[in-house]
Design an enzyme around this catalytic site. Structure first.
Site, PDB file in Angstrom:
ATOM      1  N   HIS A 216      -9.707  -5.294  11.343  1.00 20.91           N
ATOM      2  CA  HIS A 216     -10.411  -5.037  10.078  1.00 20.91           C
ATOM      3  C   HIS A 216     -11.699  -4.249  10.261  1.00 20.91           C
ATOM      4  CE1 HIS A 216      -7.720  -8.110   8.490  1.00 20.91           C
ATOM      5  NE2 HIS A 216      -8.164  -7.875   7.285  1.00 20.91           N
TER       6      HIS A 216
ATOM      7  N   GLU B 289       0.810  -1.221   0.000  1.00 19.46           N
ATOM      8  CA  GLU B 289       0.000   0.000   0.000  1.00 19.46           C
ATOM      9  C   GLU B 289       0.838   1.263   0.000  1.00 19.46           C
ATOM     10  OE1 GLU B 289      -0.743  -2.683   1.667  1.00 19.46           O
ATOM     11  OE2 GLU B 289      -2.839  -3.140   1.224  1.00 19.46           O
TER      12      GLU B 289
END
Ligand SMILES: Cc1ncc(C[n+]2csc(CCOP(=O)(O)OP(=O)(O)O)c2C)c(N)n1
Ligand SMILES: Cc1ncc(C[n+]2csc(CCOP(=O)(O)OP(=O)(O)O)c2C)c(N)n1
Ligand SMILES: [Mg+2]
Ligand SMILES: [Mg+2]
Lengths: 332, 326, 326, 332
Positions: free
Chosen positions: B129, B60
């Site tokens: 998450h 990322e």
């Protein structure tokens, strides 16, 4: 380009053969950068420049030689130690010095300062302050060149201390996977602030980072601007012709501390003297004499540089203060 | 008017903008051959080829930075984070580069980029998450932050975000992808920085964004049955914030309940609460209430997860506190 | 009582705790042989050797994570970020691991770690090096966030933070290292989560932390000359927050001005503003005022930097607004 | 341990010679993990388990063989695909299944779920959901072992898709620089979600990442648990005796999708069938027969496993729901 084994670096080998016409302008640039840095150090000690000031004195042959291998359309991305890179890419001493002074006439209007020089006119994509953070940016500019097939090459400069951080690792991995035209240039000046190589690297050969990515690599001494130019030209040609990236490690040395606030006590006088013996400026000047450039011509060039930097300082001193900080936050 | 899903609306927005501007490309994990982890990029690779729909390895920081570099030299990247939880490993690129290059370069370079993907808790995916990080991004000058609640808003706002010359953090509702709404077939854009009153009412102002707008509409329904008419203001854009629309409503109702799915401390709702008290203190008949998740990492078990997250009943209870009905 | 610097106080705190507990070690860039970029770790390598004072390469994510792993199995790491600006490349380790492992493991593992270093703008170091990120960390359950303003608080709070079994984000004032304060030579600890009234007054409550406490004390001086007595509450600990001390003061003064050096939008001051209006609405004689930096990346030029950051004069002006003296 | 050149992997080589006593317990563990995963898949499709569920079916020989090379005091750090690793380290099927069901009796009381199993009793330092984020944690546990000279070794498992991310790069770089007793085990199952190797790696040999750090490396096929045990034992011995880390890449294959929500359409039936031919369980069972283990004994063991898993499911089904979420946020 070196073999997969650790590449040895010849420190004191002869400067590569060059013509006087090739070397002279490189010497002039190195000298201008040296004088520019000295002038900024002086202004800093007088309190006219603030913040962090990272001088590149001793490393001039790297940025000068490398950028000399580029075309104007090519991009350069650098760190906070980037005055020399900006100058080599064409930015004027006036614009740089006025920026260090935080003046309205500075390259970035007093907003960026020493660590954040940018020049769209010269395709200088900036100086960055977060170690490693600019490496993906360079890969991105190269990605855009491939996307548009515009034939540009991007040079990305960073220090050996940046070779451990994630941004560097991800940047070179993606550049290798997607084959974008970028040359990663590690300016290995053997110290990351006060940390010597053996305390920051398990293997003191940054170019080996290329092996796991099947990336071309090179490694050599950086005290001869012509040598730097020739070797970087190989990598630039590879990028332009095949879109393949290269990781180049150039061994050099900074004569001053990490920044103005660093006395550099972690190095011995002997070590520093040893490297000053290899001062790229002295070597280049001697070579020019050897190549038959008359002393008076050299001196004339040196006086010209002196005048250029004095003018830049006067320009910075007499420029109006920066006066704008809201205009460039959100683009309308 | 055709009724389509939030997912399809986002897909249309990207498709239309990529048709319109060859400099727009999308990059992220599984966006191409896999058609997106949440299928938001369905069919884009087939339509635009690997040149413009780029599957990225798990890096990322690297591909967010590549997006920034490409944007600097004129491309208009759409960077997809599989979820915004993973933007934390890339946040330095967003905060220190994307948001600051326009300023550091004194306007010579600007960053027309969109960082998009789902945010907020899904269902039972655990604490790593299940995070709502909008207050991080809304804190940073140089960024714009958009969080649509409906398919209609999602399409119009994403198209505008892609055309915006600034970095836009566009956080989609992970649990909203299948929700549907009327979406005109003609092209339209929605200006960033405009809130939208999703329901009119005179007794209390409910302020929310993304999934919580739906929760507020549910709460408003049951409140209506009790004779309480709630006005639901959908913020839509957290930066810039349309404080005027919120304050106009509060000046009318005199009560304000701010609802967010994220953590309470220093959540974005606190910023809205501050702005409301600053602008409307004399109009407030009760303290501003905030409804948020509990101040804990999200547990995995469904029953605990439901306890931790704001439910319509919690909103109703807060409204009653604001109306001194308890 | 001996008067020592904030830097020396921090140094003493680490030295004493390392003498006390062999499991405490410090790791970070230049903390050892260089004695710290800001000399906070001066002499620690000499005293404790390379085993316990570890110079790290530039890899914040890596050594922050190493600290988390070492803390999991019982060591008590002190991880120094050369400045908190660089914590952005490591924030995933802090938010997703350090803050959540105690919860994810249902209490089987806990993370006794301190992440410390200077935060907030220094002088002319530019936008990438001049950020106040406390609202990011204060947002996250599982973390504690401490920001001392004086040498006395710095020593007592850091010692407590090192002994705390939870991850503590300890942000020092980059411009406070040379400030001095009386510090007893006997050992003392300061409990986390207790605010401190640094100046008593009855007309207005000034709430601040770190460097801004000094700015508020300056402002209070000039206000006093105008007959306005400001009470200055030093928050000291942002998470947990001692809201009671703040609210008690506001209930007394009826006016509240919150001062922070960071950005305005979703800054931590908004959280305090929310809690104050929630708890003290009926006591407020005026809207809560916030004084913050301008909503821009920090410019380099000194004159601009001063304009952007909150000055005592800005605090005075805000107080006058709160007292309707304008 | 392989040479610096790309190491070839023999996929279909003979299982290494093992005694029946060595192989039998490994076969039993692999089978139990297979059945555990199958049972959880069933419960998931019945809606009794929620969230993400990543099965390790097909890769059992890796975690079983690797963990068999450890002592109980050694640490294991894993990813979200960690049910098998936890079981191999000693966690009961009951505790795992109850956790997947989100029950109070679960290993982490319904707070962590499938991706976040932790067991202090077994020195299982957890399953992590952020790719690469756990690699520095493993280096940190190993750092602590060296700091305290406690003779422990840490195994860190991750997928090949994690080898590009910064957390991995920084974790192995620091482990190599500081020489801590950790073994990094890349479970190369050839896909990162739907992405095959050639789209994520410029060089399809993750073990080469070790070269730039002077780190020992190894690379081999992971369908024989005894082979895995022997090769990992070498790395564990290196860590225990010399504190030196090793990067090991084990080639394997997952038979199911990335998670229950992934139909795995990006792979051909033929490819999957080809790998199922190498099913480590079938190979191990055949080997046991070959080693003279009587069929009835094998069947008895298999029935025993069946009963163990059925009991675990019943335990999970009948356990009370999770009821606590505030207790483990701040430690008093
Ligand atoms: C992520 C990050 N961590 C730490 C720093 C502080 N810092 C600035 S320069 C520097 C040393 C960099 O050394 P090297 O990469 O060798 O470059 P050099 O300064 O020698 O040119 C450090 C640690 C930073 N700017 N960014
Ligand atoms: C930082 C981060 N980015 C993205 C994801 C989403 N994600 C979860 S698993 C996965 C694929 C990992 O592949 P690999 O490392 O090969 O492990 P495998 O699943 O094959 O065992 C991705 C992209 C994540 N969890 N973390
Ligand atoms: Mg260096
Ligand atoms: Mg994989």
């Amino acid at each position: 380009m070196t073999t997969p084994e650790t590449a040895q670096v010849e420190l004191d080998d002869e400067p590569v053969t060059a013509t006087r016409d090739e070397l002279a302008p490189l010497y002039r640039q190195m000298l201008a950068i040296r004088r520019l840095e000295e002038a900024s150090a002086k202004a800093y000690s007088q309190g006219k420049i603030g913040g962090f000031l990272h001088l590149i004195i001793g490393q001039e042959a790297v940025c000068v030689g490398a950028v000399a291998a580029l075309e104007p359309k090519d991009y350069v991305v650098a760190t906070y130690r980037e005055h020399g890179h900006a100058y080599a890419k064409g930015v004027t001493a006036r614009a740089i010095m006025a920026e260090l002074y935080g003046k309205k006439t500075g390259l970035v209007k007093g907003l960026g300062g020493s660590m954040h020089l940018f020049s769209r006119e010269h395709n200088f994509l900036g100086g960055y302050g977060i170690v490693g953070g600019h490496v993906p940016i360079a890969a991105g500019a190269a990605f855009a060149s491939k996307y548009r097939a515009d034939g540009r090459v991007t040079l990305c400069f960073f220090g050996e201390g940046a070779s451990t951080i994630g941004g560097f690792a991800e940047g070179i991995a993606l550049a290798a996977l997607w084959k974008v035209p970028v040359v990663f240039i590690c300016e290995n000046n053997q110290y990351s602030m006060g940390t010597p190589l053996y305390r920051s690297l398990a293997v003191e050969d940054v170019s080996m980072r290329a092996l796991a990515h099947g990336m071309a690599r090179d490694r050599f001494d950086g005290n001869d601007p012509v040598k730097v130019k020739r070797r970087i030209a190989e990598a630039v040609a590879r990028a332009r012709e095949t879109q393949e990236p290269t990781l180049v490690e150039i061994v050099t040395y900074r004569f001053r501390g990490h920044s103005m606030s660093d006395p550099g006590l972690y190095r011995t006088k002997e070590e520093v003297e040893e490297w000053k013996r290899r001062d790229p400026l002295n070597r280049a000047r001697a070579k020019l004499v050897e190549l038959g450039m008359p002393e008076p011509e050299i001196v004339a060039m040196e006086d010209d540089v002196k005048a250029e930097i004095e003018d830049a300082v006067k320009f910075a001193e007499t420029s109006p203060p920066a006066d704008e900080y809201k205009q460039y936050v959100v683009k309308e | 008017m055709p009724v389509i899903s939030y997912r399809e609306a986002l897909n249309q927005a990207m498709r239309e903008e990529m048709e319109r501007d060859p400099d727009v490309f999308i990059m992220g994990e599984e966006v191409g051959h896999y058609n997106g982890a949440y299928k938001v990029t369905q069919g884009l690779l087939h339509r635009f080829s690997e040149r413009r729909v780029i599957d990225a390895p798990i890096a990322e920081m690297g591909f967010a930075g590549i997006g920034v570099g490409a944007a600097m030299v004129g491309l208009r990247p759409i960077i997809e984070f599989m979820t915004f939880n993973f933007s934390l490993v890339a946040i330095d690129q967003i905060v220190n580069n994307a948001a600051k290059i326009y300023q550091m370069s004194a306007g010579q370079y600007w960053i027309p980029i969109v960082f998009r993907g789902p945010g907020g808790p899904a269902v039972q995916v655990g604490s790593q998450h299940s995070q709502s990080l909008e207050s991080f991004y809304a804190h940073v000058p140089g960024l714009k932050v958009v969080m649509p609640s409906t398919a209609y808003d999602a399409k119009g706002l994403l198209k505008t975000a892609i055309r915006d010359d600034n970095p836009v953090v566009f956080i989609e509702g992970e649990t909203l992808y299948n929700t549907t709404w009327e979406v005109p077939s003609e092209e339209y854009l929605i200006e960033l920085g405009r809130a939208d009153v999703k329901r009119a009412g005179q007794h209390v102002t409910l302020v929310a964004w993304s999934k919580m707008v739906w929760t507020c509409l549910d709460a408003a329904k049951s409140l209506a049955e009790q004779g309480i008419e709630a006005e639901v203001v959908d913020v839509r854009s957290l930066r810039p914030l349309d404080a005027a629309t919120i304050c106009d409503s509060v000046k009318k109702t005199g009560r304000c309940v701010i609802v967010e799915v994220g953590w309470p401390v220093a959540g974005y709702g606190a910023e809205i609460a501050h702005q409301v008290q600053k602008a409307c203190l004399d109009y407030l008949d009760a303290p501003i209430e905030r409804v948020t998740s509990e101040d804990v990492p999200m547990p995995y078990a469904k029953n605990l997860e439901d306890e931790v997250q704001p439910q319509a009943a919690d909103v109703v209870a807060a409204v009653k506190r604001a109306l001194y009905l308890e």
